[in-house]
Design an enzyme around this catalytic site. Structure first.
Site, short mmCIF file in Angstrom:
data_model
loop_
_atom_site.label_atom_id
_atom_site.label_comp_id
_atom_site.label_asym_id
_atom_site.label_seq_id
_atom_site.Cartn_x
_atom_site.Cartn_y
_atom_site.Cartn_z
CG ASP A 157 -2.33 0.51 0.89
OD1 ASP A 157 -2.45 1.40 0.02
OD2 ASP A 157 -3.31 0.05 1.52
CD1 TRP B 137 -4.05 3.61 -2.99
CD2 TRP B 137 -3.30 5.58 -2.24
NE1 TRP B 137 -3.73 3.45 -1.66
CE2 TRP B 137 -3.28 4.64 -1.18
CE3 TRP B 137 -2.88 6.89 -2.00
CZ2 TRP B 137 -2.83 4.99 0.10
CZ3 TRP B 137 -2.44 7.21 -0.73
CH2 TRP B 137 -2.42 6.28 0.30
CG ASP C 99 -9.11 2.21 -1.25
OD1 ASP C 99 -8.09 1.97 -1.92
OD2 ASP C 99 -9.13 2.22 0.00
#
Length: 523
Positions: A159, A194, A215
């Site tokens: 992440d 992202w 997300d």
């Protein structure tokens, strides 16, 4: 007359007047870890369970992945997301599985999952903390990778949360790539930054997949918003490295079965990693049937690895296509609106050559029909139909190079907007220089735009642009044996004005004169 144009275009292509090229820019060399040669398939706990992850959930999910038929359909990875560790490292600096959540430890859990014929995934972040505030791996890459390898971990979702300590995404994600490689264990590497820093432009040699957006959520607007952000990314994906529009929401929350089928169809066409996010233990038969539709999964797992892309956008009605390695084309007819509508395309628009008939396989109804060229369906609101269409063979994209300039027919600024001008530019193989001829005499770019004479003009000096393909005569061209390209409506030639050779020179039509600025050839 149109029949003659079609035959002339086809004949000249067959004779080699233009060179066939790939369907887009060649991506960077893929990460050489031998993994994810087709998009990875599996499950992740986050979309349903968030931080409520534990050993029992993972074991039960592995059991059901096998008993439900998901493993047989290709699902392989059982992935643990955030919140699996204690809130601090131990005295040696190692991450520690939470003993309340994982009392047997990660090595025993990995052994259990492996005994099922499956693989186990873990989570961390390329910062100082994870998104939920647990210790992450920036500065600890080698230590953490070695620990995961010792447990038997097979997959890392990495992440983007926590303090980045001033380092770029490329620096942070490359550090973990190298750490994973140093373990000697095959570990799929899923980047989750992202979509920041245009990750698709550098992700291929770094990871096996890379998130292209923020997300996802279990609602139609979220899925459609993420879908829109995939347009134009197809050139940056291929075997070993995949654009990742985030995990699946099929069977999660209030998403309907109709929406779930559309979602699964589109993600499969996009070559997205198919990572389920629902509770497999309690999923309905309908959800299971969506997730295990092997005909749709086959589109995603096609060895050729060409990502699908949008070729038509008519408000709420869209058409998406994916060339398949066997010469067929997969197509999704999408209805983003709320009421049932007819969505249509043609074999020609899909990039297929002329044929007396085409075989049309409905991947949800599991039926086969034939068509003379039109592919059409009544599609419910928030729904999609999905087919493979076979016949005529895929017409290859071509690059068109000016004889006088040595530069290629190009769409200014790689724009996909109606009215963008055609120009010459250094040949570079990018999608805005890839033209697909159709049986109706069109020269298509991006799949859904056609080389167009502005406002149906017929006068010398009229601009040449791109516009939504509409079948009109100002979008039909004849490729002549002397290398000229003639507008079917105007009878004038595609021309580089004033014999210019500079990058950015905008194209026009002009009375044919045989000059080098009106001749075009293969690159």
């Amino acid at each position: 007359m149109r029949k003659i144009i079609r035959l002339t275009l086809a004949a000249l292509l067959a004779a080699g007047s233009l060179v066939a090229m790939g369907g887009g820019a060649s991506p960077a060399i893929a990460l050489d870890n031998g993994l994810a040669r087709t998009p990875q398939m599996g499950w992740n706990d986050w979309n349903t369970f968030f931080c409520n992850v534990n050993e029992s959930l993972i074991r039960q999910t592995a059991d059901v992945m096998v008993s439900s038929g998901m493993a047989a359909a290709g699902y392989e990875y059982v992935n643990i997301d955030d919140c699996w560790s204690t809130r601090s490292r131990d005295a040696n600096g190692d991450l520690v599985p939470d003993p309340q959540k994982f009392p047997s430890g990660m090595k025993a859990l990995a052994d259990y999952v492996h005994a099922k014929g499956l693989k186990l995934g873990i989570y961390s972040s390329a910062g100082t903390t994870t998104c939920a505030g647990y210790p992450a791996s920036l500065g600890y890459e080698r230590r953490d990778a070695a620990l995961w390898a010792s447990w038997g971990i097979d997959y890392l979702k990495y992440d983007n949360c926590g303090d980045h300590q001033g380092r770029s995404g490329l620096q942070r994600y490359t550090a973990m790539r190298d750490a994973l490689a140093a373990t000697g264990r095959p570990i799929v590497y899923s980047l989750c930054n992202w979509g920041q820093e245009n990750v698709w432009t550098w992700g291929m040699p770094v990871g096996n997949s890379w998130r292209t957006t923020g997300d996802i959520a279990a609602n139609w607007n979220s899925i459609m918003g993420i879908l829109d952000q995939q347009v134009g990314l197809e050139a940056y994906s291929g075997p070993g490295g995949w654009n990742d529009p985030d995990m699946l929401e099929v069977g999660v929350g209030a998403l309907t079965a109709t929406e779930g089928r559309a979602h699964f169809s589109l993600w499969s066409l996009l070559n997205a990693p198919l990572i389920a996010g629902n509770d497999l233990r309690s999923m309905s038969a309908e959800t299971r049937s969506i997730l295990t539709n092997t005909e749709v999964i086959a589109i995603n797992q096609d060895w050729g690895g060409r990502q699908g892309h949008k070729i038509s956008d008519n408000g709420n009605l869209e058409v998406w296509r994916k060339p398949m390695s066997n010469g067929s084309v997969a197509v999704v007819l999408l209805n983003r609106g709320t009421s049932t509508s007819t969505v249509s395309t043609t074999a020609s628009a899909l990039g297929l050559g002329s044929a007396s008939s085409y075989s049309v396989r409905d991947l949800w109804a599991h039926t086969t029909s034939s068509s003379s060229g039109t592919i059409s369906a009544s599609v419910p609101g928030h729904g999609a139909a999905m087919y493979t269409v076979t016949g005529g063979g895929i017409v290859p994209a071509v690059a068109i190079r000016g004889a006088g300039s040595g530069r290629c027919l190009d769409v200014t600024g790689a724009s996909q907007a109606n009215g963008a001008q055609a120009q010459i530019w250094d040949c570079n193989g990018q999608p805005n220089q890839q033209w697909t001829p159709t049986a109706s005499g069109e020269l298509r770019v991006y799949g859904n735009k056609c080389l167009d004479v502005y406002d149906q003009g017929t006068a010398d000096g009229t601009q040449v642009i791109v516009w939504d393909c509409n079948g009109q005569a100002n979008q039909q061209w004849r490729l002549n044996a002397d290398g000229t390209i003639t507008g079917a409506q105007s009878g004038l030639c595609l021309d580089v004005p004033n014999n210019a050779t500079a990058n950015g020179t905008k194209l026009i039509i002009w009375s044919c004169n045989g000059g080098a600025n009106q001749r075009w050839a293969r690159t």
